[in-house]
Design a protein around this motif. Structure first.
Motif, PDB file in Angstrom:
ATOM      1  N   LYS A 138       3.286  12.641  12.203  1.00 13.13           N
ATOM      2  CA  LYS A 138       2.377  13.782  12.316  1.00 13.13           C
ATOM      3  C   LYS A 138       1.784  13.948  13.715  1.00 13.13           C
ATOM      4  CE  LYS A 138       1.132  13.697   7.426  1.00 13.13           C
ATOM      5  NZ  LYS A 138       0.050  13.593   6.408  1.00 13.13           N
ATOM      6  N   ILE A 139       1.533  12.824  14.412  1.00 17.77           N
ATOM      7  CA  ILE A 139       0.872  12.942  15.725  1.00 17.77           C
ATOM      8  C   ILE A 139       1.797  12.575  16.879  1.00 17.77           C
ATOM      9  CG2 ILE A 139      -1.360  12.426  14.670  1.00 17.77           C
ATOM     10  CD1 ILE A 139      -1.228   9.674  16.100  1.00 17.77           C
ATOM     11  N   GLY A 140       3.007  12.083  16.558  1.00 20.69           N
ATOM     12  CA  GLY A 140       3.945  11.691  17.612  1.00 20.69           C
ATOM     13  C   GLY A 140       4.165  10.190  17.594  1.00 20.69           C
ATOM     14  N   ALA A 141       5.427   9.785  17.484  1.00 21.17           N
ATOM     15  CA  ALA A 141       5.754   8.366  17.320  1.00 21.17           C
ATOM     16  C   ALA A 141       5.279   7.507  18.481  1.00 21.17           C
ATOM     17  CB  ALA A 141       7.271   8.203  17.127  1.00 21.17           C
ATOM     18  N   SER A 142       5.304   8.053  19.695  1.00 11.95           N
ATOM     19  CA  SER A 142       4.984   7.245  20.868  1.00 11.95           C
ATOM     20  C   SER A 142       3.481   7.038  21.070  1.00 11.95           C
ATOM     21  CB  SER A 142       5.583   7.891  22.123  1.00 11.95           C
ATOM     22  OG  SER A 142       5.067   9.198  22.308  1.00 11.95           O
ATOM     23  N   ARG A 143       2.659   7.699  20.268  1.00 12.80           N
ATOM     24  CA  ARG A 143       1.215   7.575  20.468  1.00 12.80           C
ATOM     25  C   ARG A 143       0.653   6.275  19.896  1.00 12.80           C
ATOM     26  NH1 ARG A 143      -0.815  12.449  22.228  1.00 12.80           N
ATOM     27  NH2 ARG A 143       0.562  14.240  21.904  1.00 12.80           N
ATOM     28  N   ILE A 144       1.383   5.645  18.959  1.00 17.52           N
ATOM     29  CA  ILE A 144       0.911   4.399  18.369  1.00 17.52           C
ATOM     30  C   ILE A 144       1.933   3.308  18.660  1.00 17.52           C
ATOM     31  CG2 ILE A 144       0.248   3.196  16.248  1.00 17.52           C
ATOM     32  CD1 ILE A 144      -0.545   5.880  15.063  1.00 17.52           C
ATOM     33  N   ASP A 145       1.507   2.279  19.369  1.00 19.64           N
ATOM     34  CA  ASP A 145       2.374   1.148  19.699  1.00 19.64           C
ATOM     35  C   ASP A 145       2.302   0.084  18.605  1.00 19.64           C
ATOM     36  OD1 ASP A 145       3.106   2.225  22.142  1.00 19.64           O
ATOM     37  OD2 ASP A 145       1.452   1.240  23.207  1.00 19.64           O
ATOM     38  N   THR A 146       3.450  -0.539  18.343  1.00 25.43           N
ATOM     39  CA  THR A 146       3.484  -1.716  17.478  1.00 25.43           C
ATOM     40  C   THR A 146       3.470  -2.962  18.349  1.00 25.43           C
ATOM     41  OG1 THR A 146       4.786  -0.573  15.775  1.00 25.43           O
ATOM     42  CG2 THR A 146       4.822  -2.992  15.749  1.00 25.43           C
ATOM     43  N   VAL A 147       2.547  -3.860  18.065  1.00 20.33           N
ATOM     44  CA  VAL A 147       2.514  -5.149  18.741  1.00 20.33           C
ATOM     45  C   VAL A 147       3.059  -6.158  17.732  1.00 20.33           C
ATOM     46  CG1 VAL A 147       1.098  -6.883  19.885  1.00 20.33           C
ATOM     47  CG2 VAL A 147       0.538  -4.443  20.116  1.00 20.33           C
ATOM     48  N   ARG A 148       4.305  -6.525  17.920  1.00 19.24           N
ATOM     49  CA  ARG A 148       5.029  -7.316  16.921  1.00 19.24           C
ATOM     50  C   ARG A 148       4.268  -8.579  16.531  1.00 19.24           C
ATOM     51  NH1 ARG A 148      10.018  -6.725  15.220  1.00 19.24           N
ATOM     52  NH2 ARG A 148      10.498  -5.269  16.913  1.00 19.24           N
ATOM     53  N   GLY A 149       4.167  -8.778  15.221  1.00 19.27           N
ATOM     54  CA  GLY A 149       3.519  -9.969  14.706  1.00 19.27           C
ATOM     55  C   GLY A 149       2.003  -9.906  14.677  1.00 19.27           C
ATOM     56  N   PHE A 150       1.433  -8.749  15.116  1.00 14.67           N
ATOM     57  CA  PHE A 150      -0.024  -8.672  15.156  1.00 14.67           C
ATOM     58  C   PHE A 150      -0.566  -7.382  14.559  1.00 14.67           C
ATOM     59  CE2 PHE A 150      -4.242  -8.246  17.098  1.00 14.67           C
ATOM     60  CZ  PHE A 150      -4.779  -9.469  16.732  1.00 14.67           C
ATOM     61  N   GLY A 151      -0.263  -6.248  15.206  1.00 14.40           N
ATOM     62  CA  GLY A 151      -0.819  -5.006  14.686  1.00 14.40           C
ATOM     63  C   GLY A 151      -0.423  -3.795  15.483  1.00 14.40           C
ATOM     64  N   TYR A 152      -1.391  -2.886  15.676  1.00 14.57           N
ATOM     65  CA  TYR A 152      -1.111  -1.603  16.313  1.00 14.57           C
ATOM     66  C   TYR A 152      -2.200  -1.257  17.336  1.00 14.57           C
ATOM     67  CZ  TYR A 152       2.122  -0.883  12.434  1.00 14.57           C
ATOM     68  OH  TYR A 152       3.152  -1.028  11.534  1.00 14.57           O
ATOM     69  N   ARG A 153      -1.837  -0.382  18.274  1.00 21.24           N
ATOM     70  CA  ARG A 153      -2.837   0.149  19.191  1.00 21.24           C
ATOM     71  C   ARG A 153      -2.502   1.613  19.465  1.00 21.24           C
ATOM     72  NH1 ARG A 153      -0.945  -3.653  24.103  1.00 21.24           N
ATOM     73  NH2 ARG A 153       1.132  -2.769  24.436  1.00 21.24           N
ATOM     74  N   LEU A 154      -3.547   2.396  19.667  1.00 29.72           N
ATOM     75  CA  LEU A 154      -3.393   3.786  20.042  1.00 29.72           C
ATOM     76  C   LEU A 154      -3.258   3.863  21.551  1.00 29.72           C
ATOM     77  CD1 LEU A 154      -3.526   6.701  18.777  1.00 29.72           C
ATOM     78  CD2 LEU A 154      -5.922   6.732  19.494  1.00 29.72           C
ATOM     79  N   GLN A 155      -2.311   4.654  22.027  1.00 31.96           N
ATOM     80  CA  GLN A 155      -2.133   4.811  23.460  1.00 31.96           C
ATOM     81  C   GLN A 155      -3.432   5.295  24.093  1.00 31.96           C
ATOM     82  OE1 GLN A 155       0.267   4.284  25.611  1.00 31.96           O
ATOM     83  NE2 GLN A 155       2.205   4.155  24.506  1.00 31.96           N
ATOM     84  N   ASP A 156      -3.884   4.610  25.139  1.00 34.73           N
ATOM     85  CA  ASP A 156      -5.103   5.069  25.816  1.00 34.73           C
ATOM     86  C   ASP A 156      -4.822   6.208  26.774  1.00 34.73           C
ATOM     87  OD1 ASP A 156      -3.685   3.555  27.573  1.00 34.73           O
ATOM     88  OD2 ASP A 156      -5.363   2.330  28.245  1.00 34.73           O
ATOM     89  N   GLU A 157      -3.539   6.470  27.030  1.00 31.26           N
ATOM     90  CA  GLU A 157      -3.143   7.632  27.804  1.00 31.26           C
ATOM     91  C   GLU A 157      -1.941   8.257  27.112  1.00 31.26           C
ATOM     92  OE1 GLU A 157      -2.295   6.596  31.792  1.00 31.26           O
ATOM     93  OE2 GLU A 157      -4.328   5.932  32.264  1.00 31.26           O
TER      94      GLU A 157
END
Length: 227
Positions: A206-225
């Motif tokens: 819905k918001i674009g695949a590249s906007r949320i990063d997967t950090v393998r084995g831990f979790g997620y982060r939203l792109q700050d830019e």
């Protein structure tokens, strides 16, 4: 509750009624969908318990139909408890998944958790501050609970919105799956993190695949830019 097994449907209804819920039941997918449509116009329900394997129309099909006109929380139920069932149900728009046989207290906890997520205006612990702007058009307003992409409002379920609000508190900072599970689902027990992964996949579409990063084995982060 849409469940074709009369024993499970009646026993669960009786148990939930004792806990203070008012339960209406249907025994097949099409009947349940029509009951849901009618109630949304007359006396809206607060949540739906939806079996996967149903006559006339399976639970996944019913959920997809419901998501066309409603964001009411849906918990999928399945006797098989297979991963594929879970992913398919969540991808159809369900908020949570519970394998049968289930403990009534666990079901009660899951129901209370999804109902809390629908009370988003009171969920001020998730995000604070000013709207989070994105250089390429993603804007998240935690006060109005509105997300826009290139000035167009994005339709998010309460669960998807709460995940996005949580990630947007500190763009660029990794949020663990355990923290997301605790904050969004309210679980205090071990659970399958694929529940989170499927919701994030839906959010990315819905918001674009590249906007949320997967950090393998831990979790997620939203792109700050913006990517």
């Amino acid at each position: 509750m849409i469940e074709d097994d009369a024993v499970i449907r009646e026993a669960t209804s009786i148990g939930l009624e004792r806990l203070g819920y008012h339960v209406l039941g249907a025994e097949d997918g099409l009947e349940g969908l029509e009951l849901f449509r009618r109630l949304q116009k007359e006396d809206p329900v607060d949540a739906v318990l939806l079996d996967v394997m149903l006559p006339t129309m399976n639970g996944t099909q019913v959920c997809r139909q419901m998501r066309g006109f409603s964001n009411i929380p849906v918990i999928m139920l399945s006797a098989r408890g297979e991963g594929l069932d879970m992913v398919t149900g969540l991808d159809a728009g369900a908020d949570d998944y519970l394998a049968k046989p289930f403990d009534l207290q666990v079901l009660d906890a899951r129901l209370r958790a999804v109902l809390r997520r629908t009370a988003m205006p009171q969920a001020n612990t998730v995000a604070h501050g000013e709207p989070v702007p994105d250089a390429k058009g993603l804007d998240i307003d935690p006060h109005r609970l509105v997300v826009t992409l290139d000035a167009r409002e994005i339709h998010l379920t309460p669960t998807e919105l709460k995940i996005l609000l949580m990630l947007s508190e500190d763009p660029g900072v990794v949020v663990s799956r355990s923290d997301i599970l605790s904050e969004v689902w309210g679980y205090t027990w071990d659970a399958d993190h694929r529940v989170i992964d499927v919701h994030v996949q839906r959010l990315r579409r819905k918001i674009g695949a590249s906007r949320i990063d997967t950090v393998r084995g831990f979790g997620y982060r939203l792109q700050d830019e913006a990517p």
